[in-house]
Design a protein around this motif. Structure first.
Motif, PDB file in Angstrom:
ATOM      1  N   THR A  16       0.832  -1.204   0.000  1.00 44.91           N
ATOM      2  CA  THR A  16       0.000   0.000   0.000  1.00 44.91           C
ATOM      3  C   THR A  16       0.865   1.250   0.000  1.00 44.91           C
ATOM      4  N   ARG A 113       3.423  -5.830 -17.286  1.00 44.41           N
ATOM      5  CA  ARG A 113       2.858  -6.381 -16.061  1.00 44.41           C
ATOM      6  C   ARG A 113       3.899  -7.183 -15.291  1.00 44.41           C
ATOM      7  N   PRO A 123       0.131  -7.151  -7.303  1.00 47.48           N
ATOM      8  CA  PRO A 123      -0.806  -6.073  -6.975  1.00 47.48           C
ATOM      9  C   PRO A 123      -0.518  -4.761  -7.718  1.00 47.48           C
ATOM     10  N   ASN A 125      -0.021  -4.549 -10.821  1.00 47.17           N
ATOM     11  CA  ASN A 125      -0.691  -4.621 -12.120  1.00 47.17           C
ATOM     12  C   ASN A 125      -2.000  -3.834 -12.124  1.00 47.17           C
ATOM     13  N   GLU A 126      -2.701  -3.851 -11.005  1.00 47.38           N
ATOM     14  CA  GLU A 126      -3.921  -3.055 -10.880  1.00 47.38           C
ATOM     15  C   GLU A 126      -3.602  -1.557 -10.976  1.00 47.38           C
ATOM     16  N   PHE A 127      -2.516  -1.149 -10.354  1.00 54.11           N
ATOM     17  CA  PHE A 127      -2.037   0.239 -10.411  1.00 54.11           C
ATOM     18  C   PHE A 127      -1.734   0.613 -11.868  1.00 54.11           C
ATOM     19  N   ASP A 129      -2.979  -0.776 -14.612  1.00 54.84           N
ATOM     20  CA  ASP A 129      -4.244  -0.685 -15.352  1.00 54.84           C
ATOM     21  C   ASP A 129      -4.980   0.615 -15.050  1.00 54.84           C
ATOM     22  N   LEU A 130      -4.947   1.033 -13.801  1.00 53.24           N
ATOM     23  CA  LEU A 130      -5.651   2.244 -13.387  1.00 53.24           C
ATOM     24  C   LEU A 130      -5.020   3.507 -13.970  1.00 53.24           C
ATOM     25  N   HIS A 131      -3.687   3.571 -13.980  1.00 51.19           N
ATOM     26  CA  HIS A 131      -3.003   4.814 -14.340  1.00 51.19           C
ATOM     27  C   HIS A 131      -2.512   4.884 -15.785  1.00 51.19           C
TER      28      HIS A 131
END
Length: 160
Positions: A16, A113, A123, A125-127, A129-131
């Motif tokens: 985080t 990725r 985790p 990878n989500e960041f 995809d988001l940015h």
């Protein structure tokens, strides 16, 4: 970050913190666009055009890979070399988070990725995809040079 190497650390909390800090770095980089010199932006436009003439799918990674690999990540990894360190050279404990931030941002810039041996970084990878859409908009803005400004620079020929 690697659970197999973590001693008494909270890996989830560390992830985080990494993502939150990477987001702050990313926002600072994107906010720097007005400070980017027109000549540099023109060079980035030529780079993208030349790379895309041979590799059409590299529209964003051509500029992103270059900017992050040659400018942003080195400044993150060695802030003292750019006059960015507030108190001298970061020690090994301070440098490790900088390495991870640079790794996250370089993967984002290249749209790569995490997986395989670095599955513990999944985790991120989500960041990515988001940015990624926002960062791609930033890359489009970096290479935008109006025609009046572009006419101030000589055309490049014989790039072979």
């Amino acid at each position: 970050m690697d659970p197999s190497k973590a001693k008494d650390e909270d890996v989830a909390a560390n992830m985080t913190n990494l993502l939150d800090t990477s987001e702050l770095f990313l926002q600072t980089i994107m906010d720097s666009l007005p400070s980017c010199p027109p000549a540099f932006r023109y060079m980035a436009r030529i780079l993208r055009n030349e790379v895309c003439s041979k590799f059409p799918d590299a529209r964003y990674s051509s500029v992103g890979g270059f900017l992050f690999l040659r400018f942003f990540c080195p400044a993150i990894l060695a802030p003292e070399s750019c006059g960015l360190a507030l108190s001298g050279t970061p020690d090994a404990k301070a440098r490790r988070p900088l390495i991870l931030i640079a790794k996250v941002l370089q993967n984002l810039a290249n749209n790569v990725r995490f997986g395989g041996k670095e599955a513990f970084m999944a985790p991120v990878n989500e960041f990515i995809d988001l940015h990624l859409p926002r960062l791609n908009d930033f890359f489009d803005a970096v290479v935008y040079v109006d025609e009046e400004t572009a006419s101030e620079y000589p055309p490049l020929t014989n790039l072979d």
